[in-house]
Structures are given as C-alpha cells and as structure tokens.
Design an enzyme around this catalytic site. Structure first.
Site, PDB file in Angstrom:
ATOM      1  N   LYS A  87      -6.715  -0.280  -6.947  1.00  0.00           N
ATOM      2  CA  LYS A  87      -8.084  -0.383  -5.727  1.00  0.00           C
ATOM      3  C   LYS A  87      -7.902  -1.345  -4.643  1.00  0.00           C
ATOM      4  CE  LYS A  87     -11.763  -3.050  -4.436  1.00  0.00           C
ATOM      5  NZ  LYS A  87     -11.181  -2.463  -3.044  1.00  0.00           N
ATOM      6  N   GLU A  96      -2.803 -13.689  -8.123  1.00  0.00           N
ATOM      7  CA  GLU A  96      -1.311 -14.275  -7.311  1.00  0.00           C
ATOM      8  C   GLU A  96      -2.905 -14.941  -5.778  1.00  0.00           C
ATOM      9  OE1 GLU A  96       0.602 -15.930  -6.353  1.00  0.00           O
ATOM     10  OE2 GLU A  96       1.543 -14.523  -8.630  1.00  0.00           O
ATOM     11  N   CYS A 110      -0.369 -14.726   2.498  1.00  0.00           N
ATOM     12  CA  CYS A 110      -0.755 -16.178   1.392  1.00  0.00           C
ATOM     13  C   CYS A 110       0.947 -17.144   1.289  1.00  0.00           C
ATOM     14  CB  CYS A 110      -1.245 -15.985   0.346  1.00  0.00           C
ATOM     15  SG  CYS A 110       0.563 -14.736  -1.153  1.00  0.00           S
ATOM     16  N   GLU A 120      -7.423 -23.335   3.075  1.00  0.00           N
ATOM     17  CA  GLU A 120      -6.815 -21.515   3.206  1.00  0.00           C
ATOM     18  C   GLU A 120      -7.411 -21.373   4.660  1.00  0.00           C
ATOM     19  OE1 GLU A 120      -6.001 -18.035   0.401  1.00  0.00           O
ATOM     20  OE2 GLU A 120      -4.225 -18.741   1.527  1.00  0.00           O
TER      21      GLU A 120
END
Ligand code: UN1
Length: 479
Positions: free
Chosen positions: A172, A247, A281, A380
């Site tokens: 997906k 992750e 990231c 973040e």
C-alpha cells in the site's frame, strides 16, 4: 479524462473509480488517476498473496533472480521518465527524482544478487551421529506500507527483499504518491512474477492500511511513516503475534566543531537540512555548533539559505522543490511561528515563495538562538526548517545531540580524528555520518535507527534477511 491506473489483485488490474494525484509544483496539473481499493478488495489481495505463497516460497532461485534483475534493468532504462513522474507527484527536484529511481534500480539489482547468495549453516550436534542445519525460510504474506517522501526507493527496498527471500506481498503506497509504486508493480508483473505474488492496493490508510493491520493472514508488516501510525501498526501486530518493522521519525543532529572547514560544514548542513525540501526522516533539523566557529558558520549558512533557489521541481535551476501538500505546508508554517514565539531568531527564509505556477513553495528557514528544550528542537517538523543550537565544546555538543527521543542518523563536521572517532562510538543513532550529510544513504548497507525512530531489525543490504526470513534449526540423525 485521464486513464485510470488500477489496483493489482491476484494478477488482475481492478478498480472503477479513483483519485487524482496533484503536482505540488503546479496544483492545476493532475499527474494521474489512481484507483482506491476498498476493504473488500484489500482482503482479496491478502487472500491472493496467501494462496500464492506455497508455490512462490518454493520457486527456483534462478526464476526469482531473473525477475528482480529484469525489473532493475527496466527501471534503469526508464529513469528519466520515472524520475519525472516521481518529481511531479512528490515535488523533489528532477535530479533528486532521477537519483531516487536509479537507487530503486540498484536495490532490485542488489537483491537479485542476494537470491543467488542464499545460504545456511551446517554444524555438528553435541550428540554424536547427529547433524544440525540452520536455514532461513520465507515468512509468508508481507504487508508493506510506505510513506510519500520516497515514492520509489522505499517501496523498492521493502518489495525487493520480500520477493527475493520467497515471500508474497500486499503493498500500500502513500495516498499522495501512488504513481511510482504503480510503475514498479507494473514492471515486476511484466518481468514474469506469477499472479498473486505481488498485490497492489492503493488508497487510504484508514481503509486499506487498517484492513491489513486487522488481517490474521498478514504474517509480517514493514512500515515507514509517522510515529503515530507506527504505534498503531505495533499494537495491531502484537495482537496477531505478527512480526513487524517500523521506521518512523527523526530529529537528527549535525554537530559542527570549531576545527571544521566552514565550506564543508555549510554544504553538509544545507544538504542535510534543506535538500529534498527537508522531507526526509534522515534530514538534520538540529545544528549543534561550538562557540568558536558559531558566528562565522551562521553567517555563511544564512547566505546559503537565503540564496537557495526554490521553485518548480522540474525547472532546470531549482535546488529546492515545493512542500508536498497543504497540510505539510501548514505544519511547516506553524512550526516557524512556534519557533518565533519560543524566542528563537528566524535568521533566514521561512516565507512563502511566489512562482509562475501555484505551488507549495517555501524558502527554507534557519533559526538561531535555539535551545534544545524548544519544541522546534524536539519535535519532528518534516520540512525545510533548521535550528542552530550554540554549545561550549564537544562534550556539550555530544550530550545535546543525544538529548532527543529519536535516534536515526547523527552527523559531525570536524577535521579532528579524535572527536570523529569518539562521536562514531557515542552518538545514540543507527547511522553516524562524519563530514557527509545525515541524509542520502547507500543502498547496499543496513538502514535504521535507535530509540523512538525505529523498531525491529534493519532494512537494506544483507541485513534485510533478518526481517524477511525466519530461521529454522533442523537436527538429523544419520541412522
Ligand atoms: C535517505 O536519506 O537517503 O523516510 C533515505 C525517510 C527514510 C529514508 C531516507 N526512511 O526519509
């Protein structure tokens, strides 16, 4: 009306209606039309992968090698076209898009090679006359859920090892960028993959992703994305006794020491913090600078930041493409406001940029006078926003670098072997970079983080076998 790109379920392209994929450099431009899978279709895809597993898990290594190798060659041959598609759907610049497509081809090539290097161990048992074999077997149906920021490389680095080690797949892609994954699925199928081995279900996380999480027939999930969704993947997977690999976020530091070469420091930090629009990231959002070099470094980085050429991802001289969509842009702008409210100084950028087309253009933002307690240093942002934190010496720099809940990548710019060596050993991160950017990793070595950034075994390189196989220990008495 654009042609509908359908989902692939049990070897059939299916789906009747879809959503348009918009170019963030020019929001009046539709990139393509992509089907959205229903929960029922997702279940069919999982059932197809389950049915295809017994045969594929016993398929010959030459068949798997040939399919992955052929896929690599077609991706590479079409890198200009696929790179342009990627840049149009995601917004990274054309050289970045072509670079990412090249990386995907290299990943398929690497795992085509790994198929031919599958091996086990043979040991004597502690019981005389008995032999022990340790082998790796495929796990079953792998659910793959990928983010929007690497539309082709991340699907490649999950799909290639999953197939190489004999698993079947339901993938997906992120709803914002289905085009690149659609292209590699199409290539893999034409390269000869039997029906049901790889199934593509594009669509919403709340429908498609959730159905994958709830299925007892998905044996393992490899996920890259946000911390919040990662936690949901973890909770649902524990429920089903399923293997999972996550992750997630980063708040990656780059330390700049007094002895650094300023030019190297500025380029390394600009690359780490701002290229790919900071949407990695592995991007560096905390720049930790010792006081001797601080002012000169900040002046030089300010100049570089102000002059970064922001614009259409496909335009020749663009260095920084647009932000991916309105909600990410709002998040970036909100954090730029929060930084100012917290008392940091916005030294460069941070404003919307006008361009000939309407897109989500933002001049990268550089904050100074940041403390490591401020929200812009802890949370973040996932955009082109960097926070400079001034420290006294190396010891304080290292402590500050490690003072975060994340631990993906950590960088240092220094000419000192002593500090570089110490940092490599003591940075609490899965990847450490000395005089190279925190982002932009090789395809043949392990990738992954520590602390809140990651969970489970490493991706990529030969270490990928740990996740995509299960170990069997067999004892045989010679008789
Ligand atoms: C890179 O920096 O080359 O989502 C790869 C991400 C990472 C990939 C980074 N999983 O940004």
């Amino acid at each position: 009306m654009a042609e509908l790109h359908k989902n692939l379920i049990n070897g059939e392209w299916v789906g009747s209606d879809g959503i348009e994929n918009i170019n963030p450099s020019n929001i009046s431009e539709v990139v393509g039309l992509y089907a959205r899978a229903t929960a029922e279709e997702t279940k069919q895809a999982i059932a197809a992968a389950k049915a295809a597993f017994p045969a594929w898990s016993r398929s010959g290594i030459l068949e798997r090698h040939a399919i992955l190798s052929k896929t690599s060659q077609e991706i590479l041959a079409r890198k200009a076209e696929l790179g342009e598609l990627l840049s149009r759907e995601e917004g990274k610049t054309l050289p970045e898009g072509i670079g990412e497509v090249t990386r995907a081809a290299q990943i398929f090539d690497f795992f085509a090679g790994e198929v031919l290097r599958l091996a086990g161990e043979v040991l004597p048992s502690v019981r005389p006359g008995v032999g022990v074999e340790i082998t790796r077997e495929p796990i079953g149906v792998i659910g793959i859920i990928t983010p929007w920021n690497f539309p082709i490389a991340i699907p490649a680095w999950k799909i290639a090892p999953a197939l190489a080690y004999g698993n079947t797949v339901v993938v997906k892609p992120a709803d914002l960028v289905p085009g690149s994954t659609w292209a590699i699925v199409d290539i893999l199928v034409r390269a000869g993959l039997p029906k049901g081995v790889l199934n593509l279900v594009m669509g919403k996380g709340s429908v498609v992703g959730q159905t994958m999480l709830d299925s007892k027939d998905v044996t393992a999930i490899s996920f890259t994305g946000s911390v919040g969704t990662g936690k949901r993947v973890a909770a649902a997977s524990i429920e089903h006794n399923r293997k999972f690999q996550l992750e997630m976020g980063g708040k990656n530091p780059t330390v700049v020491l007094d002895d650094a070469d300023i030019k190297v420091a500025v380029e390394t930090v600009a690359q780490s913090a701002f290229f790919s629009t900071g949407q990695r990231c592995t991007a560096s959002s905390r720049v930790i600078v010792t006081e001797g070099i601080h002012d000169a470094f900040v002046d030089a980085l300010c100049e570089r930041t102000k002059n970064l050429r922001v614009g259409d991802a496909l335009a020749k001289d663009t260095e920084i493409g647009p932000v991916v969509d309105p909600s990410q842009l709002k998040q970036d702008m909100d954090y730029i406001g929060i930084g100012q409210d917290e008392g940091a100084e916005l030294r460069a950028g941070g404003q919307r940029v006008n361009a000939p087309t309407e897109g989500y253009f933002l001049q990268p933002a550089l904050f100074t006078g940041v403390t490591n307690q401020m929200r812009i240093a802890r949370e973040e942002i996932f955009g082109p926003v960097a926070a400079v934190i001034k420290v006294k010496d190396y010891e304080e720099a290292l402590a500050t670098a490690n003072d975060t809940e994340f631990g993906l990548s950590a960088g240092i710019v220094t000419t000192s072997l002593k500090y570089a060596t110490h940092f490599k050993r003591n940075a609490e991160a899965g990847m450490v970079m000395v005089n190279v950017p925190t982002a932009g990793v090789d395809f043949h070595v392990p990738f992954g983080g520590r602390k809140g950034s990651s969970y489970g075994s490493r991706e990529q390189g030969k270490y990928a076998a740990e996740f995509f196989t299960v170990v069997k220990t067999a004892y045989t008495a010679a008789g």
